[in-house]
Scaffold this motif. Sequence first.
Motif, PDB file in Angstrom:
ATOM      1  N   TRP A  93      -4.329   7.395  -1.347  1.00 49.80           N
ATOM      2  CA  TRP A  93      -4.308   5.699  -0.691  1.00 49.80           C
ATOM      3  C   TRP A  93      -6.419   6.440  -0.188  1.00 49.80           C
ATOM      4  CZ3 TRP A  93      -7.292   4.968   4.235  1.00 49.80           C
ATOM      5  CH2 TRP A  93      -7.325   3.878   4.359  1.00 49.80           C
ATOM      6  N   GLU A 128       1.036  -1.206   0.084  1.00 47.81           N
ATOM      7  CA  GLU A 128      -0.304  -0.599  -0.035  1.00 47.81           C
ATOM      8  C   GLU A 128       0.596   1.308  -0.470  1.00 47.81           C
ATOM      9  OE1 GLU A 128      -3.575   0.581  -0.606  1.00 47.81           O
ATOM     10  OE2 GLU A 128      -3.570  -1.251  -0.884  1.00 47.81           O
ATOM     11  N   ASN A 180       0.929   3.859  -3.391  1.00 47.71           N
ATOM     12  CA  ASN A 180       0.473   5.036  -3.526  1.00 47.71           C
ATOM     13  C   ASN A 180       0.627   6.252  -3.399  1.00 47.71           C
ATOM     14  OD1 ASN A 180      -2.405   4.408  -3.868  1.00 47.71           O
ATOM     15  ND2 ASN A 180      -2.244   3.497  -1.787  1.00 47.71           N
TER      16      ASN A 180
END
Lengths: 225, 374
Positions: free
Chosen positions: B256, A58, A62
């Motif tokens: 995110w 993650e 990102n």
Amino acid sequence: MEAFLDLFREYDIPGAFWVNIQLTFWGAVISLLLGVILVMMRICPVSSLRGFATAYVEFFKNMPLTIIMVFMVLGMFGQLKLSFSDDFDINFFWLAVTGLALYTASFVCESLRSGINTVPMGQAEACRALGLSFWQSASQVILPQAFRGSVAPMGNTLIALIKNSTVAAAASVTTETSSVMSDMIEFHASQILQIFFIFALGYVILIIPIGLLTTYLSNRLAVRR
Amino acid sequence: MNESTSVLFDQPGPRGRRRIRMFNAVASLLLVALAVFVILRLHNPPDGENQLSWELWKPALDREAWTDFYLPGLWMTVKAAVVAVVGSIVFGIVFGIGRLVPNMLVRAVSAVIVEFFRAVPELLLMVFFWRWFAFAGLSSPSYWAVVGGLVLYNGSVIAELVRSGVGNLPHGQREAALALGLSPMQSLMTVEVPQALIAMLPATITQLVVVLKDTALGSIIMYTDLLQESRRLGAMYFNILQTLVVAGIIYFVLDWLLSRLAERMPALMKGRTYGNTVTEPTAPIAIMDATNANQIADAQEGERPYGGADRQFPDHYHGSNATTDHWQHAHYSHGHDRNHPVSHPQHPFPKLPIDRRETGKGSDGSPDDSAGAV
């Protein structure tokens, strides 16, 4: 025409592409290793490893590659004094490779995981019904099918890596294509279009065969159900 | 998201639980050791200063840092990203449809444009535009260069999403439209493209994450975005590591949140289209759109849209998978009908007005192969 050929004499254009190919090669090797480790961690029953791998993926998925590259040079090398070599060029090259590999590893992991998603649940359920353990079912049944299913996203990841190798410019690698192109345009402004097309075509030539091979292989290797 | 990975192991028994606990303890220890190592390195880098000291963090976090550097930088980043997103969606829809229309010239021109801009690195595009706009005397050349580079690359990717979205529709949709008397163009514009647009929405949002991330490339061509501003601030107080960490956190939070949205989309869109809403982890950049989205969709036992028949996804892409002309040659993986003429590639197809190409390759193998090797 003469002026066009002079460009090749004055600047080492194949050499610039060679730097990008080297960046890609080492980035691909290291990120493949890291990616396989990450995907194993991501599917294993040990929750702390799973959590770490998920957080890693993650995080890097990102995060802009440019900021990673800048961080590698100004943060890692500049302030944490992490260096690979006393020679600046070699040091920046390997810092760029590290940044590329860390970033790409998360996409390799995602590609492999998307390959795992191509395996129907029934396969894993059948493994369990036969009494296979986690490692047995993963290594004998699931992963062999998953690798065949992940050819397409892996090919796309490799192509993205080739293109991303130009971002090494942000890590002070000055001999790679985008920096060389910028220099050339600065001093030969009248030939801006020719210069751009030399480099653009170079990438088209590098990337299209990989795309064709990816499509061929993923058709060829897909598990027909 | 985890259901497909968790099926690999069952609810463990007492012995399994003990083993997992043990591995967990060892792994946690290793991870803690890694964290301690990183913190020690930050605390005391060889012949450097303590990177955890408040003297270095304070200028990276105080009010002036936000009002004078991060927020203006973020505004520039968002400004470029929003314009680029709008531009690339328009570019993508225009050229995506351009690659599907019956007119061959339009298809060829769109194909060359899209394939070219998918293959050229964004940074090269940006550097080229930057130099060009600067020579042309345009005001704020780096802003337009960033926007231009982002639009051309991401627009081409979205064009491919439109095209493969149409190509991944069950061919029955087009067959039905033609049977109702719609022209190929009408079928494309009123039946296929609308469904493809809904199906590709999740992948488009994933692409927005890419746009936002790639605005940071602008700092290489002197665009004063968030990254560039944080570098400037760091150069003032010699705390680039700290300012980059703050900038990194801002980028991460924005991306995110978008990623979470993209992850939720497929489930929302599933019931509204016959297309495939599965997103790829990577943008489709390989020529001919290699993708395993259909295999994933096959592997998941999904709901049927509109309560209709089972979905059938083509299990083979014929080169550039999605010219609508190829609909006669699709192989279906399940729900396969052995008696349908499509299953017998030697079968002389009735010549339809839209099937302009001669039988050509016709098939990719024997009838058994096209039967999906049941």
